[in-house]
Write a protein that holds these residues in place. Structure first.
Motif, PDB file in Angstrom:
ATOM      1  N   SER A 391       0.842  -1.194   0.000  1.00 39.57           N
ATOM      2  CA  SER A 391       0.000   0.000   0.000  1.00 39.57           C
ATOM      3  C   SER A 391       0.883   1.251   0.000  1.00 39.57           C
ATOM      4  O   SER A 391       2.106   1.170   0.011  1.00 39.57           O
ATOM      5  N   ARG A 392       0.253   2.415   0.047  1.00 41.43           N
ATOM      6  CA  ARG A 392       1.042   3.656   0.018  1.00 41.43           C
ATOM      7  C   ARG A 392       1.674   3.973   1.363  1.00 41.43           C
ATOM      8  O   ARG A 392       2.547   4.808   1.460  1.00 41.43           O
ATOM      9  N   GLU A 393       1.174   3.311   2.402  1.00 35.29           N
ATOM     10  CA  GLU A 393       1.766   3.516   3.742  1.00 35.29           C
ATOM     11  C   GLU A 393       2.190   2.150   4.282  1.00 35.29           C
ATOM     12  O   GLU A 393       1.616   1.648   5.260  1.00 35.29           O
ATOM     13  N   PRO A 394       3.181   1.526   3.631  1.00 26.77           N
ATOM     14  CA  PRO A 394       3.459   0.126   3.957  1.00 26.77           C
ATOM     15  C   PRO A 394       3.877  -0.119   5.406  1.00 26.77           C
ATOM     16  O   PRO A 394       3.436  -1.092   6.012  1.00 26.77           O
ATOM     17  N   VAL A 395       4.696   0.780   5.962  1.00 24.73           N
ATOM     18  CA  VAL A 395       5.195   0.511   7.310  1.00 24.73           C
ATOM     19  C   VAL A 395       4.032   0.557   8.300  1.00 24.73           C
ATOM     20  O   VAL A 395       3.790  -0.387   9.055  1.00 24.73           O
ATOM     21  N   ARG A 396       3.304   1.649   8.263  1.00 26.52           N
ATOM     22  CA  ARG A 396       2.207   1.800   9.221  1.00 26.52           C
ATOM     23  C   ARG A 396       1.175   0.685   9.053  1.00 26.52           C
ATOM     24  O   ARG A 396       0.757   0.046  10.012  1.00 26.52           O
ATOM     25  N   ARG A 397       0.793   0.428   7.809  1.00 28.67           N
ATOM     26  CA  ARG A 397      -0.290  -0.553   7.610  1.00 28.67           C
ATOM     27  C   ARG A 397       0.140  -1.977   7.987  1.00 28.67           C
ATOM     28  O   ARG A 397      -0.638  -2.751   8.528  1.00 28.67           O
ATOM     29  N   THR A 398       1.403  -2.310   7.715  1.00 28.70           N
ATOM     30  CA  THR A 398       1.846  -3.662   8.070  1.00 28.70           C
ATOM     31  C   THR A 398       1.960  -3.791   9.589  1.00 28.70           C
ATOM     32  O   THR A 398       1.596  -4.823  10.161  1.00 28.70           O
TER      33      THR A 398
END
Ligand code: CS2
Length: 428
Positions: A391-398
């Protein structure tokens, strides 16, 4: 020509009557619980796997016999005969018959971390099978039985008890029976046992002198700690060093944080550096330093004597570096969403509560994220993780997918993102 291993060929004597059932027949069961049970010739195991049909077929052809090779200066080889029967998926009737047998008094489990996370056991899950077996036993006669979960899950016995309670709710007679007659103990299990490589059978023929289609290779170290009461008889596992302890919590943290936590860090950071095995990874000075840093961090939060931890760490490092044990990082990297919460997050949370950002965990999480983005992900939550990681916010979303509070911790998210932007230099 090499002889195929059988009971007679290995001088093992006839298969013992089945008094224990195991769910999760794989390499670890054969190097651990089956090895401990082999000290009691009057206890036979009926071992089940609902995943792999090859292994039960091979064991059946060998009358349950197989060899355990323990590499050392001189390889030690032992023929093991505690598995009296091996069964594959589809043998549901036999499973129910075994669990309803009054001769059976113990059910051991190695069903992976993921199995404990499903609160509502459906029919084909490991917990669903355990429940179906217990119901069959309750209907048949209700003789006592004790469950012995052997997975790397903190308080595995308590978790299993709550899964059973939740599933039994609404059936008061069954609830009453499980509370009174179904013992559940908590355990810590330990023996490094890689999945056998493709050359394992050839190697076994060369070293052991038998043709063995189900050989196992494991390290010499082994540990089994148990806590709680058995409602009936049990095999005398203490003959091979199993220990009964009152307070298993500190031992659990020690094993899961120091051994499994380091394994998980080495798996993701090691793969990022281009390594293949645990031994290769700990021989890389940067990764050895990462492990020591993680152990320093974890040691701040563990309720075990400092000198004992020092000794445990030294020993563990030698176990990781041992020759002859080819433990693939890719194997350990599987099921990260199920493993990281027990192995790294309790320490991370304690560090965050003290206002610190532990560097080793930040690196581990960044490397895990890279793994989810670039490798083929084996994880019960793979689809959700891959979507978050792309996604566009990979760190936060993962991180949110792993644990909601972590993903909303801005300082942690920034630190993992900074680490994730700096790719690890590959070796070789
Ligand atoms: C490993 C464990 O695969 C993994 O995740 O960390 O299987 C580990 O080798 C055992 O727990 C050692 O006792």
């Amino acid at each position: 020509m090499t002889v195929r291993i059988t009971r007679a060929a290995a001088k093992l004597g006839p298969a013992a009557p089945v008094r224990a059932v195991h769910l999760g027949l794989g390499a670890f069961h054969r190097s651990h619980q089956a090895w401990y049970t082999a000290c009691a010739p009057e206890w036979g195991i009926a071992a089940y796997t609902f995943r792999n049909t090859e292994l039960p077929r091979a064991l059946t052809e060998q009358e349950g016999a197989y060899t355990l090779r323990v590499p050392g200066e001189v390889d030690a080889v032992e023929a093991i005969g505690s598995i009296s029967r091996a069964h594959a998926g589809g043998e549901q009737e036999q499973w129910l018959r075994d669990l309803a047998s009054p001769e059976v008094e113990v059910l051991t489990l190695t069903v992976t971390e993921a199995a404990y996370a499903r609160p509502e056991p459906h029919r084909d899950s490991a917990m669903g099978r355990v429940l179906a077996g217990l119901r069959a036993r309750h209907r048949a006669h209700g003789a006592p039985i004790t469950l012995v979960p052997c997975d790397n899950v903190p308080a595995n016995g308590e978790v299993l008890r709550s899964v059973i309670r939740a599933a039994a709710a609404g059936d008061p007679a069954f609830v009453e029976w499980t509370e009174a007659q179904v013992g559940i103990v908590s355990t810590v299990v330990d023996r490094i046992t890689p999945a056998p490589g493709t050359d394992a059978a050839e190697e076994a023929a060369r070293v052991i002198g038998f043709q063995d289609a189900a050989p196992v290779v494991a390290e010499p170290f082994t540990e089994w700690l148990l806590s709680g009461n058995f409602t009936g008889e049990r095999p005398p596992w203490e003959r091979r060093g199993a220990r009964f302890v009152n307070d298993i919590g500190a031992y659990t943290d020690r094993k899961l944080w120091f051994l499994n936590g380091a394994h998980t860090l080495l798996a993701y950071a090691g793969l990022a550096h281009g390594h293949r095995t645990i031994r290769d990874a700990v021989r890389d000075a940067r990764l050895a330093a990462l492990v020591q840093e993680w152990w320093d961090t974890a040691a701040r939060h563990i309720n075990v004597d400092t000198s004992e931890i020092g000794e445990y760490r030294r020993n563990l490092f030698m176990r990781f570096a041992a020759r002859g044990i080819r433990h693939e990082l890719a194997q350990i990297a599987g099921d990260g969403s199920q493993k990281i919460p027990a192995r790294l997050l309790p320490v991370l949370r304690a560090e965050r509560a003290a206002g610190r950002l532990p560097a080793a965990v930040v690196i581990g999480l960044a490397c895990w994220l890279r793994h989810v983005q670039t490798a083929e992900v084996r994880d019960p939550r793979a689809a959700e993780l891959v979507e978050a990681a792309r996604s566009r916010e990979p760190v936060r979303r993962t991180l949110i997918a792993l644990d909601h509070d972590l993903g909303t911790d801005d300082d942690l998210v920034s630190a993992v993102a900074a680490e994730h932007r700096t790719p690890a230099p590959k070796v070789g």
